[in-house]
Design an enzyme around this catalytic site. Structure first.
Site, PDB file in Angstrom:
ATOM      1  N   CYS A  78       0.845  -1.207   0.000  1.00  0.00           N
ATOM      2  CA  CYS A  78       0.000   0.000   0.000  1.00  0.00           C
ATOM      3  C   CYS A  78       0.879   1.256   0.000  1.00  0.00           C
ATOM      4  CB  CYS A  78      -0.980  -0.054   1.181  1.00  0.00           C
ATOM      5  SG  CYS A  78      -2.258   1.219   1.160  1.00  0.00           S
ATOM      6  N   VAL A  79       0.622   2.201   0.904  1.00  0.00           N
ATOM      7  CA  VAL A  79       1.439   3.417   0.914  1.00  0.00           C
ATOM      8  C   VAL A  79       2.884   3.103   1.284  1.00  0.00           C
ATOM      9  CG1 VAL A  79       0.898   4.026   3.307  1.00  0.00           C
ATOM     10  CG2 VAL A  79       1.538   5.823   1.713  1.00  0.00           C
TER      11      VAL A  79
END
Length: 575
Positions: free
Chosen positions: A310-311
């Site tokens: 993800c991030v």
């Protein structure tokens, strides 16, 4: 079986009057939606014939529904829906919703109203697709909130349970509500069952380095031989890392170690006021860049394999671009799990980020302060409001039930803050301006970055039902990185699609080696494989782990173990 009594006739007459009144209320709401989508368009700037046809269709359907329910309950037992819920909608599956004509009519009339509102939104004028999406989102939030299942007076399950328990369920529900008010959040699971370090985040290892931003964990080996080249894992910083290390049977971290990898992991700190000044550059320098230095020093190698989720994938890819600009090829391979690098389409999260919202955030916390965990959790919860909000309102407060123990929901409730400068930079330059994809446009850690210079082999996983990172957006990464790319599409959503243990052999994933075409063409030519993507990734990574050797002790003479895994930072809760 009920007769057509005066009481029933009065009820249905009242219901029809209510719905006719509600039609006018929906029209007023449509005006507000039109303004929300495009303030420059006058209210009701829509083709009158289209609107009239929609209203007639809606009125005819309401009448047909009334007649269907009346006929069904006067002549035969409750049967099929006249208006069926959408697939996956379980709010009205209990038999109580169909046993009484009152509730049978009420919940189906609600579903019909929701359809009407959706159709109404599609007829309203707007300047662009984002305005239309914003109207759809607002309409869905209002529809979900007004469901009859959310209110005591219109929920037959609540009434039946209250009678059966002689009011105890009401008392329990009120007590649950009071406790959640004190906590400031909805309880989604039995939190007493889980303890970090005991039955979740329990993989053996040690913290071998720490700074203000993160602790670096090294996990104990589980195989007699390990690859020479280590694996560094960078999870998202917007929640705790142990989504990747829940319990032994669904721990992705444990699986990595079982494959003969020497695994290191960044455990991000849960920022408090003292960390409110941290910037995007601080996270790059003190996060993956520092971690890669330590990992390579401990293992005496020039390169590590790197994985970002993800991030965390966005952060580690940015860090590798910075290192590349400095002349350092730190990564032998890169794995990105449900990661955005091209933010052209960010799904519904992007609806919360526009110039006005950004300016307000930057004014409040852009120079220092925290983006509270509660704000982040609420945002993500309302993306799936029926599952993550109203489901618990009904079960916890109306029915007075205690949530079942579920490790993933325990993690979901353990949110993190973000430093204001970091969050504002991330939202403006990536989500809003989509600058990371443009070579040289962004400067990070004092140097311009170009993702196209990253030429290591890359494994890209997206998930088909991801509402946070749309898979077509994740696919665009194939256009940004220049090395060999393997794109894999997993089944399910952002979390369940990633945490899909190989041992359980569930779900599917899709493969297509040709990434030259767009996402739709890629999917059309993809082959479905049964089971978990974990085994495919392990086979891909194995040749890049290097020659086998005997495991070493954790840490080194320079980086001695500080404390057992999972460390202190992951135990810090947002306040």
């Amino acid at each position: 079986m009920v007769s057509g009594s005066n009481h029933d006739d009065a009820f249905f007459a009242s219901a029809m009057h209510f719905l006719q009144t509600g039609q006018g209320m929906l029209q007023q709401f449509a005006d507000a939606l039109s303004k929300a989508g495009n303030p420059d368009v006058p209210p009701l700037a829509v083709d009158p014939q289209t609107l009239t046809a929609l209203q007639k269709k809606y009125s005819d359907q309401q009448m047909a529904l009334w007649q269907s329910v009346m006929g069904k309950h006067q002549q035969q037992p409750a049967g099929d829906f006249f208006v069926a819920p959408e697939p996956g909608d379980r709010r009205f599956v209990a038999p109580e919703w169909r046993e009484s004509p009152l509730y049978d009519y009420l919940h189906q009339a609600y579903l019909l109203n929701v359809r009407y509102l959706k159709d109404l939104v599609e007829t309203l004028p707007t300047v662009d697709d984002k305005g239309r999406d914003r109207m759809r989102f607002v309409a869905r939030q209002v529809s979900d909130a007004l469901s009859p299942s959310n209110f005591a007076a219109t929920n037959p399950e609540f009434i039946k349970l209250a009678l059966e328990t002689k009011g105890q369920s009401i008392t329990d529900g009120i007590n649950n509500l009071i406790r959640d008010f004190e906590k400031g959040r909805i309880t989604m699971t039995d939190e007493s069952v889980f303890e970090i370090g005991r039955n979740i985040a329990a993989s053996e290892g040690a913290v071998i380095f720490e700074n203000e931003v993160m602790q670096l964990l090294q996990y104990s080996p589980l195989t007699p031989k390990v690859g020479t080249r280590p694996l560094l894992v960078v999870p998202p910083c917007i929640n705790k890392f142990y989504i990747m290390d829940l319990q032994p049977d669904n721990s992705l971290i444990r699986f990595m170690v079982e494959q003969g990898n020497t695994v290191f992991l960044v455990s991000w700190r849960n920022p408090q006021e003292a960390q409110g000044q941290l910037t995007w550059d601080d996270y790059l320098e003190q996060g993956p860049i520092e971690a890669l230095h330590v990992v390579r020093d401990i293992c005496k190698v020039k390169q590590a394999n790197v994985l970002g989720f993800c991030v965390g994938g966005t952060i580690v890819t940015s860090a590798l671009a910075v290192l590349k600009a400095r002349g350092d090829d730190a990564a032998a391979s890169l794995t990105l799990l449900t990661t955005l690098l091209d933010f052209s389409d960010t799904g519904e999260i992007g609806l919360f980020i526009d110039e006005n919202a950004l300016a307000a955030r930057e004014q409040a916390i852009g120079q220092g302060g925290l983006l509270p965990a509660r704000d982040l959790q609420n945002t993500f919860s309302f993306l799936r409001a029926n599952d993550l909000v109203w489901n618990y309102v009904t079960s916890n407060y109306l029915k007075g039930q205690k949530p079942a123990a579920f490790d993933l929901l325990y993690w979901n409730s353990d949110s993190t803050n973000l430093p204001g400068p970091f969050a504002c930079w991330y939202m403006r330059h990536l989500y809003h301006e989509n600058s990371l994809r443009i070579p040289g446009k962004l400067s990070m850690c004092g140097t311009g970055v170009d993702l196209g210079q990253l030429d290591m082999p890359v494994y890209l996983l997206a998930t088909r039902e991801d509402h946070i990172v749309p898979w077509q957006s994740a696919y665009r990464t194939t256009r940004l990185l220049s090395g060999p790319r393997r794109f894999v599409l997993g089944a399910s959503g952002h979390i369940a699609g990633v945490i899909n243990p190989a041992s359980k052999n569930k779900r599917s994933y899709w493969l297509n080696p040709d990434v030259k075409n767009d996402a739709d063409h890629w999917l059309a030519g993809a082959e479905e494989k049964k089971g978990s993507w974990w085994t495919d990734w392990a086979a891909w990574l194995r040749p890049m782990a290097g020659k086998e050797r005997s495991p070493r002790t954790l840490g080194s003479a320079t980086y001695r173990p500080i404390e057992p895994a999972p460390g202190r930072y992951v135990r810090e809760r947002a306040v």
